[in-house]
Design a protein around this motif. Structure first.
Motif, short mmCIF file in Angstrom:
data_model
loop_
_atom_site.label_atom_id
_atom_site.label_comp_id
_atom_site.label_asym_id
_atom_site.label_seq_id
_atom_site.Cartn_x
_atom_site.Cartn_y
_atom_site.Cartn_z
N GLU A 222 0.79 -1.39 -0.02
CA GLU A 222 0.03 -0.04 -0.04
C GLU A 222 0.93 1.13 -0.10
N GLY A 223 2.08 1.08 -0.57
CA GLY A 223 2.94 2.30 -0.40
C GLY A 223 3.70 2.78 0.45
N ARG A 224 3.92 1.97 1.51
CA ARG A 224 4.17 2.30 2.91
C ARG A 224 5.65 2.39 2.78
N ASN A 225 6.37 1.87 2.19
CA ASN A 225 7.85 2.11 1.97
C ASN A 225 8.24 3.21 1.09
N ILE A 226 7.54 3.43 0.13
CA ILE A 226 7.97 4.59 -0.54
C ILE A 226 7.68 6.08 0.02
N ARG A 227 6.52 5.94 0.86
CA ARG A 227 6.21 7.22 1.55
C ARG A 227 7.08 7.43 2.91
N ALA A 228 7.25 6.42 3.26
CA ALA A 228 8.46 6.59 4.30
C ALA A 228 9.82 6.95 3.74
N PHE A 229 10.21 6.72 2.82
CA PHE A 229 11.43 7.08 2.21
C PHE A 229 11.47 8.51 1.69
N GLU A 230 10.13 8.99 1.10
CA GLU A 230 10.04 10.60 0.70
C GLU A 230 9.85 11.14 2.03
N THR A 231 9.21 10.70 3.02
CA THR A 231 9.20 11.47 4.18
C THR A 231 10.65 11.91 5.02
N LEU A 232 11.52 10.75 4.99
CA LEU A 232 12.54 10.74 5.76
C LEU A 232 13.66 11.63 5.07
N THR A 233 13.69 11.51 3.47
CA THR A 233 14.81 12.12 2.76
C THR A 233 14.33 13.46 2.14
N GLY A 234 13.07 13.58 2.19
CA GLY A 234 12.55 15.06 1.44
C GLY A 234 12.56 14.99 0.00
N ILE A 235 12.90 13.74 -0.49
CA ILE A 235 13.08 13.78 -2.15
C ILE A 235 12.00 12.87 -2.81
N ASP A 236 11.58 13.30 -3.91
CA ASP A 236 10.56 12.56 -4.72
C ASP A 236 10.97 11.32 -5.17
#
Length: 513
Positions: A222-236
């Protein structure tokens, strides 16, 4: 009585049967022996006949082989005789040709001897005519040959003096231009010794994947990994149809570098979930911090600027991830430091002050996206905060003309900044024009007759032309270099000057056998 008779009868019958059996076996044995003897004789006769037949066959084969060998030898001898005859004919022809050439050379030798005699006679006649003409000229002019020579030398001396006076006047007229020309030479020398590569500005990074299956693991349930990655790095994190690749997009180069390292670590590790992503991002931030510090230390080492505050070194390292019009700001600052130092050395100014001011002149760009105001003002505030010398602060404040330069080092930093930013290929907005100019340079040189190859080098500041030695001589090379320079001046717009070099090379090759 009757019993004994029976026994005797039995014995007699037994003996008779034995005797009969003996004679029967003997006759049978004799019959077999006789048949065996007959068979043996037949075998011996057949063997004798077979051996005679094989003997005849071997003799026939031997005769045939001898005949074949004799034919081959005769054929080979015939070919050798033919080759000898051909060789003999060629030798005879060559001998005849040599005889004819010898006759021709003898005739030419006789002709040359006659012509030599005629030439000697003509030379004697010419000498007599020359002496008569000299005598007549001396009589008509009333001067001897020595007096005429002296008058001629005097006239030549006066003409040379006049020409030298004109040359001196021209040199004096050009003396006013020499200052500017020498300044250009100093700047050109500094640029040539400090040419750096062009670094294109980018806001994305492409990360290769081992397989497309990895995209689903990066997205997560459900996209949890990509959301966590973008939140932590601030990169799309962009995942599209590009095979075996994902794209990181962001305007902050440091955050983008952290995201790139983190994602590469996660792909190698294979365990992708929010907790692991957070752990990898923290490790990557520490790695980037180390890289930033090392980049700043390397810049100070390359430029020879020492004694900087540790925070200033870190800020310098951050410039490695900052670009301006496609030009890496740390590389630009290092280049400005070198250029300013080289020009300061040529002019006898303070080399260390010029280098320090050049290295720190854009320090404000390290935090200009975090602090309000132009990078010049931010840089001045940072230099004051970390107790830099007031002259270094002045070079930072004056490098864009916000303040009037009061020291020669500030002027040199200002000039070096303009040179580094304006040199061919330095910034992306002029890269296409720069490449087009290089191609045009080579095309202009190739239009002249006798040019074999041409190469634009030194970032377009020099064009080297290879000419064909059989079509362009030494004098032609001098004329060619002037014509190429004039054509470049008339057809191209370029900063500074372009050196035109014509190379004429003659190669002679032979082989030792």
């Amino acid at each position: 009585m009757g019993i004994s008779y029976v026994i005797i009868t039995i014995i007699a019958v037994f003996i008779v049967s034995i005797a009969i059996g003996y004679f029967v076996r003997k006759s049978i044995a004799e019959a077999k022996i006789s048949s065996a003897e007959v068979l043996a004789k037949r075998i011996i006769e057949d063997a004798e006949k077979s051996s005679e037949s094989k003997k005849r066959e071997i003799l026939l084969e031997a005769k045939e082989e001898g005949i074949r060998l004799r034919n081959e030898v005769e054929k080979e001898n015939k070919e050798r005789r033919s080759e000898l005859l051909r060789t003999e004919r060629r030798l005879i022809q060559k001998e005849e040709s040599l005889d004819r050439k010898n006759d021709s050379l003898e005739k030419k030798d006789e002709s040359l001897s006659k012509k030599e005699i005629e030439v000697e006679k003509v030379k004697g006649d010419l000498k007599d005519v020359y002496l008569k003409q000299v005598t007549e000229l001396e009589r008509v002019s009333g001067l001897s040959s020595e007096e005429a020579r002296q008058i001629l030398l005097d006239d030549i001396e006066k003409e040379i003096q006049h020409e030298s006076a004109k040359m001196i006047k021209e040199i004096e007229d050009r003396a006013k231009e020499e200052g500017e020309r020498k300044a250009r030479d100093i700047i050109s020398l500094a640029i040539q010794r400090c040419a750096a590569d062009h670094v294109a500005e980018t806001t994305v990074a492409v990360i290769p994947l081992p397989s497309d299956e990895m995209k689903g693991r990066i997205i997560g349930r459900e996209g949890r990994n990509i959301r966590a990655f973008e939140t932590l790095t601030g990169i799309d994190l962009i995942i599209d149809d590009t095979p075996e690749a994902v794209i990181l997009s962001g305007f902050d180069p440091i955050r983008r570098e952290v995201a790139r390292i983190s994602l590469e670590k996660l792909i190698v590790d294979g365990r992708i979930h929010p907790a692991r992503i957070e752990e990898m991002v923290e490790k990557s931030k520490k790695e980037v911090e180390v890289q930033i510090r090392e980049a700043g230390e390397q810049a100070t080492f390359e430029t020879g600027v020492h004694g900087l505050h540790p925070e200033l070194i870190i800020l310098l390292g951050r410039l490695n991830y900052r670009t301006s019009y496609g030009q890496n700001v740390l590389k630009h600052s290092t280049e400005v430091s070198h250029l300013a130092g080289l020009m300061a050395a040529e002019l006898g100014a303070d080399v260390q002050l010029a280098k320090r001011g050049g290295l720190l002149h854009d320090i404000g760009k390290a935090v200009d996206h975090e602090v309000e105001g132009p990078h010049v003002t931010i840089g001045v505030d940072l230099a004051k905060k970390y107790r830099e010398h007031h002259e270094v602060i002045h070079t930072i404040a004056a490098h864009h003309g916000d303040e009037e330069p009061k020291t020669i080092e500030a002027v040199l930093v200002q000039a070096a900044d303009a040179i580094s930013a304006a040199r061919p290929g330095a910034r992306r907005e002029t890269l296409e024009n720069y490449i087009r100019r290089l191609k045009t340079l080579e095309e202009i040189a190739s239009t002249f007759e006798g040019v074999e190859k041409s190469f634009a080098i030194q970032a377009g500041r020099e064009i080297r032309i290879m000419v064909k030695p059989d079509k362009v001589d030494d004098i032609g090379s001098i004329r060619l270099v002037r014509e190429v320079a004039k054509k470049i001046e008339s057809e191209l717009d370029y900063p500074g000057q372009i050196k035109v070099t014509v190379i004429r090379e003659t190669r002679v090759v032979d082989y030792a056998k």
